[in-house]
Design a protein around this motif. Structure first.
Motif, PDB file in Angstrom:
ATOM      1  N   LYS A 256      36.212  32.766  24.635  1.00 25.31           N
ATOM      2  CA  LYS A 256      35.144  31.965  25.226  1.00 25.31           C
ATOM      3  C   LYS A 256      35.637  31.455  26.585  1.00 25.31           C
ATOM      4  O   LYS A 256      36.615  30.725  26.651  1.00 25.31           O
ATOM      5  N   PRO A 257      34.979  31.855  27.676  1.00 25.35           N
ATOM      6  CA  PRO A 257      35.444  31.407  28.992  1.00 25.35           C
ATOM      7  C   PRO A 257      35.206  29.916  29.180  1.00 25.35           C
ATOM      8  O   PRO A 257      34.212  29.371  28.691  1.00 25.35           O
TER       9      PRO A 257
ATOM     10  N   VAL B  23      42.655  38.918  21.113  1.00 19.59           N
ATOM     11  CA  VAL B  23      41.616  38.152  21.808  1.00 19.59           C
ATOM     12  C   VAL B  23      41.164  38.939  23.028  1.00 19.59           C
ATOM     13  O   VAL B  23      41.982  39.317  23.865  1.00 19.59           O
ATOM     14  N   VAL B  24      39.851  39.200  23.103  1.00 13.37           N
ATOM     15  CA  VAL B  24      39.294  39.960  24.225  1.00 13.37           C
ATOM     16  C   VAL B  24      38.145  39.183  24.855  1.00 13.37           C
ATOM     17  O   VAL B  24      37.460  38.416  24.171  1.00 13.37           O
ATOM     18  N   PRO B  25      37.913  39.376  26.153  1.00 16.33           N
ATOM     19  CA  PRO B  25      36.766  38.736  26.807  1.00 16.33           C
ATOM     20  C   PRO B  25      35.444  39.285  26.247  1.00 16.33           C
ATOM     21  O   PRO B  25      35.415  40.354  25.643  1.00 16.33           O
ATOM     22  N   GLU B  26      34.359  38.565  26.490  1.00 17.06           N
ATOM     23  CA  GLU B  26      33.041  38.974  25.992  1.00 17.06           C
ATOM     24  C   GLU B  26      32.648  40.364  26.469  1.00 17.06           C
ATOM     25  O   GLU B  26      32.102  41.155  25.702  1.00 17.06           O
TER      26      GLU B  26
ATOM     27  N   GLN C 278      33.808  45.033  35.077  1.00 19.00           N
ATOM     28  CA  GLN C 278      34.621  43.921  34.564  1.00 19.00           C
ATOM     29  C   GLN C 278      35.593  44.406  33.492  1.00 19.00           C
ATOM     30  O   GLN C 278      36.740  43.995  33.460  1.00 19.00           O
ATOM     31  N   VAL C 279      35.112  45.275  32.609  1.00 19.66           N
ATOM     32  CA  VAL C 279      35.963  45.813  31.538  1.00 19.66           C
ATOM     33  C   VAL C 279      37.088  46.631  32.151  1.00 19.66           C
ATOM     34  O   VAL C 279      38.264  46.481  31.788  1.00 19.66           O
ATOM     35  N   TYR C 280      36.740  47.478  33.104  1.00 19.64           N
ATOM     36  CA  TYR C 280      37.726  48.330  33.772  1.00 19.64           C
ATOM     37  C   TYR C 280      38.783  47.477  34.496  1.00 19.64           C
ATOM     38  O   TYR C 280      39.981  47.723  34.380  1.00 19.64           O
TER      39      TYR C 280
END
Length: 193
Positions: free
Chosen positions: A125-126, A56-59, A97-99
Motif C-alpha cells: 500500500k503506497p 511484497v509487490v506494488p499494486e 511502471q511494472v517494467y
C-alpha cells in the motif's frame, strides 16, 4: 544418498537364509522409529515453510501478475512485460511502471518470480500525502479534466475528477509552473495520511 537412506543403512539387518536366496530384513522397531523421525522432520519443514513471509509487490505488479496466464513461466512473464513496453509502447503505458520496477534490481525480479510462481503475495500500500501550503493553508489538488494543479482552502475531500492525495513518486515528478513549483517546494508541508 538421502539422509533417510543413510540412516536405513545403519540399522541392524537380520539375514534369513533360504534355498532360493538369502533375504535381508530390517528389524521392524527400528524402521518404525526411522519413519517417525522422518515424519517429524517433514512437519518441522512444513511449519518453517509456512512461517516465511509472502513477497511484497506494488499494486501495479499485482495487477500484472493477475493478468498474465498461469501457464507462463516467470521468465516468459518478464519477457512479456519487456515486449509490451518496448514493442507496443503507446498501447501499454500502464505496463511501464511494472517494467521500471523490475529494472530497479535483481531483488525485484526475484520477488516478482516468487510471487508469480506461487501466486501468493502481499500488495504494498503506497504511503499517500496531502500537500499543504504553510502560508495560505491551501491544499494542492490535481484536476484530471484540465490536467492542472491548483490549490483549495478548506475541505480536502476528493471531488469528482480531482485528486488530493499523492504518492512520494508523484510529488517528485509533479510538473508545476516555475513560480508554483518554487512556491510549493519552499512552502509545502507534506502530511502523511
Amino acid at each position: 544418498m538421502t539422509k533417510f537412506e543413510e540412516k536405513l543403512e545403519k540399522l541392524p539387518i537380520k539375514t534369513i537364509q533360504h534355498p532360493v536366496g538369502d533375504t535381508k530384513y530390517y528389524t521392524a522397531v527400528h524402521v518404525k522409529t526411522l519413519i517417525a523421525q522422518a515424519d517429524e522432520e517433514i512437519v518441522n519443514l512444513k511449519s518453517r515453510l509456512q512461517q516465511q513471509s509472502l513477497p511484497v509487490v506494488p499494486e501495479c505488479v499485482a495487477g500484472a501478475i493477475e493478468s498474465i496466464p498461469d501457464h507462463y513461466s516467470a521468465f516468459e512473464a518478464i519477457d512479456l512485460i519487456k515486449s509490451k513496453v518496448e514493442v507496443f509502447t503507446e498501447e501499454n503505458k500502464d505496463w511501464l511502471q511494472v517494467y521500471n520496477w523490475l529494472c530497479e534490481g535483481i531483488d525485484n525480479q526475484d520477488t516478482f518470480a516468487l510471487a508469480f510462481i506461487t501466486r501468493k503475495y502481499t500488495v504494498e500500500k503506497p504511503q499517500l500525502f496531502y500537500l499543504k501550503n504553510k502560508l495560505t493553508g491551501a491544499y494542492l489538488y490535481y484536476d484530471e479534466a484540465t490536467k492542472l494543479y491548483s490549490d483549495i482552502v478548506g475541505n480536502v475531500e476528493d471531488f469528482f475528477g480531482t485528486k488530493t492525495k499523492f504518492t512520494q513518486q508523484e510529488i517528485d515528478s509533479m510538473k508545476l509552473g516555475a513560480m508554483n513549483r518554487l512556491r510549493w517546494r519552499n512552502e509545502i508541508r507534506c502530511k502523511s495520511i
